[in-house]
Scaffold this motif. Structure first.
Motif, PDB file in Angstrom:
ATOM      1  N   ASP A 207      38.110  41.807  45.904  1.00 51.78           N
ATOM      2  CA  ASP A 207      39.312  41.823  46.753  1.00 51.78           C
ATOM      3  C   ASP A 207      40.572  41.678  45.898  1.00 51.78           C
ATOM      4  O   ASP A 207      41.584  42.353  46.127  1.00 51.78           O
ATOM      5  N   ALA A 208      40.499  40.771  44.916  1.00 50.03           N
ATOM      6  CA  ALA A 208      41.660  40.553  44.039  1.00 50.03           C
ATOM      7  C   ALA A 208      42.014  41.828  43.281  1.00 50.03           C
ATOM      8  O   ALA A 208      43.192  42.203  43.183  1.00 50.03           O
ATOM      9  N   LEU A 209      41.008  42.508  42.750  1.00 46.29           N
ATOM     10  CA  LEU A 209      41.256  43.756  42.023  1.00 46.29           C
ATOM     11  C   LEU A 209      41.767  44.843  42.962  1.00 46.29           C
ATOM     12  O   LEU A 209      42.651  45.625  42.606  1.00 46.29           O
ATOM     13  N   ALA A 210      41.217  44.885  44.177  1.00 45.52           N
ATOM     14  CA  ALA A 210      41.628  45.912  45.146  1.00 45.52           C
ATOM     15  C   ALA A 210      43.090  45.743  45.536  1.00 45.52           C
ATOM     16  O   ALA A 210      43.798  46.732  45.768  1.00 45.52           O
ATOM     17  N   ARG A 211      43.559  44.502  45.614  1.00 47.67           N
ATOM     18  CA  ARG A 211      44.960  44.267  45.985  1.00 47.67           C
ATOM     19  C   ARG A 211      45.925  44.892  44.982  1.00 47.67           C
ATOM     20  O   ARG A 211      47.059  45.227  45.316  1.00 47.67           O
ATOM     21  N   GLN A 212      45.457  45.032  43.748  1.00 51.62           N
ATOM     22  CA  GLN A 212      46.279  45.661  42.712  1.00 51.62           C
ATOM     23  C   GLN A 212      45.909  47.136  42.509  1.00 51.62           C
ATOM     24  O   GLN A 212      46.338  47.761  41.543  1.00 51.62           O
ATOM     25  N   SER A 213      45.080  47.666  43.431  1.00 47.44           N
ATOM     26  CA  SER A 213      44.620  49.069  43.351  1.00 47.44           C
ATOM     27  C   SER A 213      43.946  49.353  42.013  1.00 47.44           C
ATOM     28  O   SER A 213      44.110  50.427  41.424  1.00 47.44           O
ATOM     29  N   ILE A 214      43.193  48.375  41.530  1.00 41.09           N
ATOM     30  CA  ILE A 214      42.462  48.537  40.268  1.00 41.09           C
ATOM     31  C   ILE A 214      41.065  49.053  40.587  1.00 41.09           C
ATOM     32  O   ILE A 214      40.286  48.397  41.294  1.00 41.09           O
ATOM     33  N   ASN A 215      40.762  50.231  40.080  1.00 36.98           N
ATOM     34  CA  ASN A 215      39.474  50.855  40.359  1.00 36.98           C
ATOM     35  C   ASN A 215      38.395  50.280  39.461  1.00 36.98           C
ATOM     36  O   ASN A 215      38.550  50.228  38.242  1.00 36.98           O
ATOM     37  N   VAL A 216      37.300  49.844  40.070  1.00 37.03           N
ATOM     38  CA  VAL A 216      36.157  49.329  39.312  1.00 37.03           C
ATOM     39  C   VAL A 216      35.195  50.478  39.075  1.00 37.03           C
ATOM     40  O   VAL A 216      34.717  51.113  40.019  1.00 37.03           O
ATOM     41  N   ILE A 217      34.902  50.758  37.806  1.00 40.24           N
ATOM     42  CA  ILE A 217      34.060  51.908  37.481  1.00 40.24           C
ATOM     43  C   ILE A 217      32.669  51.504  37.014  1.00 40.24           C
ATOM     44  O   ILE A 217      31.827  52.361  36.763  1.00 40.24           O
ATOM     45  N   PHE A 218      32.435  50.205  36.922  1.00 40.68           N
ATOM     46  CA  PHE A 218      31.147  49.740  36.402  1.00 40.68           C
ATOM     47  C   PHE A 218      30.958  48.300  36.866  1.00 40.68           C
ATOM     48  O   PHE A 218      31.885  47.491  36.810  1.00 40.68           O
ATOM     49  N   ILE A 219      29.763  47.964  37.349  1.00 41.71           N
ATOM     50  CA  ILE A 219      29.470  46.611  37.821  1.00 41.71           C
ATOM     51  C   ILE A 219      28.106  46.185  37.314  1.00 41.71           C
ATOM     52  O   ILE A 219      27.132  46.950  37.363  1.00 41.71           O
ATOM     53  N   THR A 220      28.014  44.967  36.831  1.00 44.03           N
ATOM     54  CA  THR A 220      26.717  44.387  36.514  1.00 44.03           C
ATOM     55  C   THR A 220      26.819  42.882  36.674  1.00 44.03           C
ATOM     56  O   THR A 220      27.886  42.288  36.442  1.00 44.03           O
ATOM     57  N   GLN A 221      25.735  42.255  37.109  1.00 45.39           N
ATOM     58  CA  GLN A 221      25.732  40.803  37.305  1.00 45.39           C
ATOM     59  C   GLN A 221      24.434  40.236  36.792  1.00 45.39           C
ATOM     60  O   GLN A 221      23.352  40.780  37.047  1.00 45.39           O
ATOM     61  N   ALA A 222      24.538  39.118  36.053  1.00 45.05           N
ATOM     62  CA  ALA A 222      23.344  38.449  35.551  1.00 45.05           C
ATOM     63  C   ALA A 222      22.560  37.869  36.729  1.00 45.05           C
ATOM     64  O   ALA A 222      23.140  37.413  37.711  1.00 45.05           O
ATOM     65  N   SER A 223      21.220  37.898  36.634  1.00 45.99           N
ATOM     66  CA  SER A 223      20.385  37.374  37.717  1.00 45.99           C
ATOM     67  C   SER A 223      20.608  35.888  37.937  1.00 45.99           C
ATOM     68  O   SER A 223      20.334  35.354  39.007  1.00 45.99           O
ATOM     69  N   SER A 224      21.140  35.196  36.924  1.00 47.48           N
ATOM     70  CA  SER A 224      21.424  33.765  37.058  1.00 47.48           C
ATOM     71  C   SER A 224      22.666  33.504  37.899  1.00 47.48           C
ATOM     72  O   SER A 224      22.968  32.355  38.222  1.00 47.48           O
ATOM     73  N   GLU A 225      23.398  34.568  38.247  1.00 48.99           N
ATOM     74  CA  GLU A 225      24.658  34.470  38.987  1.00 48.99           C
ATOM     75  C   GLU A 225      25.734  33.743  38.199  1.00 48.99           C
ATOM     76  O   GLU A 225      26.765  33.340  38.746  1.00 48.99           O
ATOM     77  N   HIS A 226      25.519  33.561  36.908  1.00 49.90           N
ATOM     78  CA  HIS A 226      26.477  32.851  36.070  1.00 49.90           C
ATOM     79  C   HIS A 226      27.621  33.752  35.634  1.00 49.90           C
ATOM     80  O   HIS A 226      28.710  33.273  35.293  1.00 49.90           O
ATOM     81  N   THR A 227      27.385  35.075  35.647  1.00 52.00           N
ATOM     82  CA  THR A 227      28.377  36.021  35.138  1.00 52.00           C
ATOM     83  C   THR A 227      28.421  37.275  36.002  1.00 52.00           C
ATOM     84  O   THR A 227      27.380  37.792  36.418  1.00 52.00           O
ATOM     85  N   ILE A 228      29.626  37.737  36.279  1.00 53.38           N
ATOM     86  CA  ILE A 228      29.824  39.059  36.879  1.00 53.38           C
ATOM     87  C   ILE A 228      30.698  39.853  35.910  1.00 53.38           C
ATOM     88  O   ILE A 228      31.751  39.382  35.485  1.00 53.38           O
ATOM     89  N   CYS A 229      30.233  41.066  35.548  1.00 56.26           N
ATOM     90  CA  CYS A 229      31.006  41.936  34.659  1.00 56.26           C
ATOM     91  C   CYS A 229      31.411  43.191  35.416  1.00 56.26           C
ATOM     92  O   CYS A 229      30.589  43.780  36.126  1.00 56.26           O
ATOM     93  N   VAL A 230      32.665  43.579  35.249  1.00 58.33           N
ATOM     94  CA  VAL A 230      33.116  44.844  35.822  1.00 58.33           C
ATOM     95  C   VAL A 230      33.849  45.630  34.748  1.00 58.33           C
ATOM     96  O   VAL A 230      34.517  45.055  33.881  1.00 58.33           O
ATOM     97  N   GLY A 231      33.709  46.937  34.808  1.00 55.05           N
ATOM     98  CA  GLY A 231      34.431  47.815  33.899  1.00 55.05           C
ATOM     99  C   GLY A 231      35.625  48.421  34.608  1.00 55.05           C
ATOM    100  O   GLY A 231      35.512  48.893  35.742  1.00 55.05           O
ATOM    101  N   ILE A 232      36.778  48.381  33.960  1.00 55.04           N
ATOM    102  CA  ILE A 232      37.997  48.968  34.524  1.00 55.04           C
ATOM    103  C   ILE A 232      38.702  49.770  33.441  1.00 55.04           C
ATOM    104  O   ILE A 232      38.353  49.684  32.261  1.00 55.04           O
TER     105      ILE A 232
END
Length: 814
Positions: free
Chosen positions: A336-361
């Motif tokens: 939501d925070a990225l969308a408010r700035q119209s920042i397009n997310v082109i890549f998403i990955t999240q560790a199974s531990s839920e400790h990290t979320i990575c997005v490519g912009i």
């Protein structure tokens, strides 16, 4: 109904527009034909530059406008006969005057809003389509120019407007159902909102215009004409052997388009997919080529992977912290925070531990991303439950795409294995549940190498390209280059290896050629090269970052051997004729072996011991299969064997040694051979390869040379040997009187190694050893009494070069 869209390169100039006219003429049918046109190549950029310069009070905007105007006027003058120019010239001048008025207003206000930016950008398509319409009219093709802004209705998100599908489809369908005529010309890219203000569909939007028209009219054909022969298996600017994809599904095309394949604008596909309509991508400048057919269901051609694509200038944003684990809503808040700035997310990955979320912009949005995300999570950051957003730049995404990857095992393994062998570090991975795409984030500097590696593994069944960097052009180096030239066709035909020498150096000069040095003229190329600098040579290898690179050391130079570690760290295999590294300190030897293993490359030095004989490979096979080396007995110097086989006291010992040197059997300094140091290195290497941690100073050497022979120059060495001829004759006679032969023997037993001159009787395995031959006897657990024997020529430039060649082939086939 058929729709043909022509891109900017297709209408870039008078010559190209004539080619477009020819294609239109050949495509015309009794049914309606709709032509969608982009701006003349490069004009949209010039328009936006002029607007930006005007907003910054830069008077040079007028020069840009003059350039735009003159280019269109010149196109008209070249296209149309003088008698038919008046009307369209007036229209072009009028439109340019309107554009100039708008830019003057921008200049006075000092402001360029997105709404005005769209208005400025729209002139490109309007001008090009009007010029094409006039030319077709003059050449006998009656047509109707249609303003796309009257048919395509969008919201007010200027520069990237969203189409209102229902009303747009209705307008397009109604217009063409009632329109009289067979040929219609539309400007692409432009539209309008409900208030009638000009909007644009985003860069590449002319494709989208064609798709909207095709879908609304249920066109039998939608064709996208561009300057490439269709969608390619990879970017041909990066991969010389990329080939056209004959057919591809909508889903595959969308994946490839999203990940950088700019042949077709991604939103283009959606309207056609909804109507199950196909689209052709064709080459304006080679219309006879098949092109690429994009349709609902891909037709299998046996390829699991349909294409490889990439996006550059990617930033990886990582949100992490122990406070995220098990707490719902973090992902939603991030996006939501990225969308408010119209920042397009082109890549998403999240560790199974839920400790990290990575997005490519996109890298251009990192400042806004950092600001808005840290603000969103400021309380969690303050409490230490979440870290501030971490941003890593200088990255790119490389993606494998293919419908047939689904449920096909081994694709990921093959992909990551190929990347790993070439030292390409994968920073992040994502794969959708559809299994249609595997995406990896890598360093931007590795993109060309990565795409070529993957294309070679998945598409190029003809051959694997090997890139050699060779240092050393002495006797062995020359023979190696000759053998590489001689066997080039054989390697390509039978082993599917295309071996190219990219870099070549000796002590004086160095030369590089990315297309491969012509081996028939390597001497001339080297003579015209740069002054040799080893540091620069190694840096050039690393900066080229070519796939399947192999460094070949055909020297006896210590400085060259000290560069291996830097090459291994770049996953570049090393083939070494040079013995110095493998016989250096045990720590250095082990470190080099470990580095090669860590970075998925090879350290091969077969010729260190027996020239072209398979001594080290045989030893490695014994150890790998579980055998234990108990004793090694060997004659390891082809030079010394040649000398003692040819010396009988009738001519001087020095003259026999000189003969050995002239025939290429000795090291450049024969004292390395005659002192026993070279043999010490060889038995040391064998002991280490057998698994024993031996150092050079632990080897005993029973030297037969008088100490004074080791002083001075090589010529001093020969003179000194002449003085001691009686000493050498006595050595020979003492052995001969007992019917024995002199052999310089290396032995290893019970963890101890020794070298020295021995008297060998006729019953010994080492007795019948002639010329320059070497022999190695391996006594092992499996061969306790009758040893495993490796015997053959152990010196000579040709056999040594062949041994280096064999190691190159081994390294190439991993």
């Amino acid at each position: 109904m058929q729709v043909l869209k022509f891109g900017g390169s297709s209408v870039a100039n008078e010559k190209n527009i004539k080619q477009v006219s020819s294609i239109i003429r050949n495509a015309l049918s009794k049914d309606k034909t709709i032509i969608v046109v982009s701006a003349l190549g490069g004009i949209t950029d010039l328009l936006l530059q002029a607007g930006s310069m005007a907003s910054n009070a830069d008077n040079e905007y007028k020069q840009k406008l003059a350039e735009i105007k003159e280019r269109h006027l010149e196109t008209v003058r070249l296209l149309l006969p003088l008698t038919h120019q008046s009307s369209i010239l007036s229209a072009v001048i009028q439109l340019n005057n309107e554009l100039e008025d708008i830019c003057n207003g921008i200049y006075l206000l000092g402001e360029l809003s997105d709404r005005i930016k769209d208005r400025v950008a729209s002139f490109g398509e309007i001008l090009s389509s009007r010029i094409l319409s006039s030319y077709l009219e003059v050449t006998g093709l009656d047509n109707t120019w249609v303003d796309a802004r009257q048919l395509i209705i969008t919201d007010s998100r200027y520069t990237r407007a969203h189409v209102q599908q229902e009303i747009t489809e209705k307008y397009i369908r109604n217009y063409f159902q009632s329109a009289i005529g067979h040929l219609f010309i539309l400007p692409g890219f432009i539209a309008s909102n409900e208030q009638g203000h000009t909007t644009t569909l985003g860069r590449g939007g002319s494709d989208y215009t064609a798709a909207l028209v095709g879908a609304a009219t249920n066109a039998t054909e939608v064709e996208i004409w561009t300057d490439v022969p269709g969608m390619m298996t990879a970017d041909p600017r990066l991969v010389p052997h990329a080939r056209t994809i004959d057919n591809i599904s909508f889903q595959e095309a969308m994946e490839l388009s999203h990940f950088g394949a700019k042949v077709i604008y991604p939103p283009t596909i959606q309207p056609l997919l909804n109507k199950n309509l196909s689209v052709w991508v064709k080459n304006t400048f080679a219309p006879e080529l098949h092109g690429t057919l994009i349709h609902a269901h891909t037709q299998s051609d046996g390829s699991i992977i349909r294409g490889i694509s990439s996006i550059s200038k990617v930033a990886l944003c990582s949100l992490e912290g122990s406070g995220m684990v098990g707490i719902p809503g973090f992902s939603k808040r991030l996006f939501d925070a990225l969308a408010r700035q119209s920042i397009n997310v082109i890549f998403i990955t999240q560790a199974s531990s839920e400790h990290t979320i990575c997005v490519g912009i996109d890298e251009g949005a990192i400042r806004q991303a950092k600001q808005v995300v840290d603000e969103e999570f400021k309380n969690e950051i303050k409490e230490g439950r979440v870290n501030p957003l971490d941003i890593e730049t200088g990255l790119a995404i490389v993606a494998l795409v293919g419908d047939h990857m689904k449920s096909h095992t081994g694709i990921s393994g093959k992909m990551f294995g190929a990347l790993g062998r070439n030292g390409i570090n994968v920073r992040a991975i994502a794969q959708g549940s559809s299994e249609r795409n595997i995406s990896t984030v890598i360093n931007a500097s590795d993109v060309r190498k990565a795409i070529n590696v993957l294309h070679e593994d998945f598409f190029e069944t003809t051959y694997k390209q090997i890139n050699l960097f060779i240092v050393g052009t002495g006797n062995v180096g020359k023979r190696l280059l000759h053998q590489l030239e001689q066997q080039f066709q054989y390697l390509q035909k039978h082993l599917r290896l295309q071996v190219r020498v990219i870099g070549l150096a000796n002590s004086r000069k160095m030369v590089f050629d990315d297309k491969g040095i012509r081996l028939s003229q390597w001497g001339e190329a080297l003579d015209n090269g740069l002054k040799m600098n080893l540091h620069d040579f190694i840096e050039e290898i690393q900066s080229k970052n070519l796939r399947n690179s192999i460094f070949v050391d055909v020297t006896a130079n210590e400085s060259v051997s000290m560069c291996y570690d830097a090459l291994f760290r770049k996953s570049i295999s090393v083939v070494a004729c040079n013995k110095i590294a493998a016989s250096s300190s045990l720590h250095n030897y082990q470190q080099l072996k470990d580095l090669a293993r860590e970075y998925n490359c090879l350290f091969l030095f077969e010729t260190n011991v027996g020239a072209g004989l398979p001594v080290i490979n045989t030893l490695n096979d014994l150890v790998s299969s579980g055998d234990t080396i108990q004793t090694i007995e060997a004659v390891l110097s082809g030079t010394l064997n040649f000398v003692f086989n040819n010396y009988n006291g009738e001519r001087s010992f020095a003259s026999v040694v000189r003969q050995a040197q002239e025939e290429g059997y000795t090291e450049p300094d024969p004292r390395l051979d005659l002192s026993g140091k070279d043999v010490m290195r060889k038995i040391l290497i064998l002991a280490r390869e057998a698994g024993y941690p031996l150092e050079m100073d632990a080897i005993s050497n029973n030297s037969f040379l008088p100490p004074s022979c080791m002083n001075g120059s090589v010529e001093d060495f020969y003179k000194e040997m002449e003085k001691y001829e009686s000493h050498f004759r006595q050595l020979y006679e003492e052995a001969a009187k007992d019917h024995k032969k002199l052999k310089y023997v290396a032995s290893f037993k019970d963890g101890k190694a020794a070298v020295g001159l021995q008297h060998i009787d006729a019953a010994h395995n080492l007795y019948h050893l002639y010329g320059k031959d070497n022999v190695v006897l391996f006594y092992t657990t499996r061969y306790p009494e009758q040893p495993l024997v490796v015997k053959g020529a152990g010196a000579g430039a040709d056999v040594t070069a062949s041994g280096v060649f064999a190691d190159i082939v081994r390294a190439a086939r991993i």
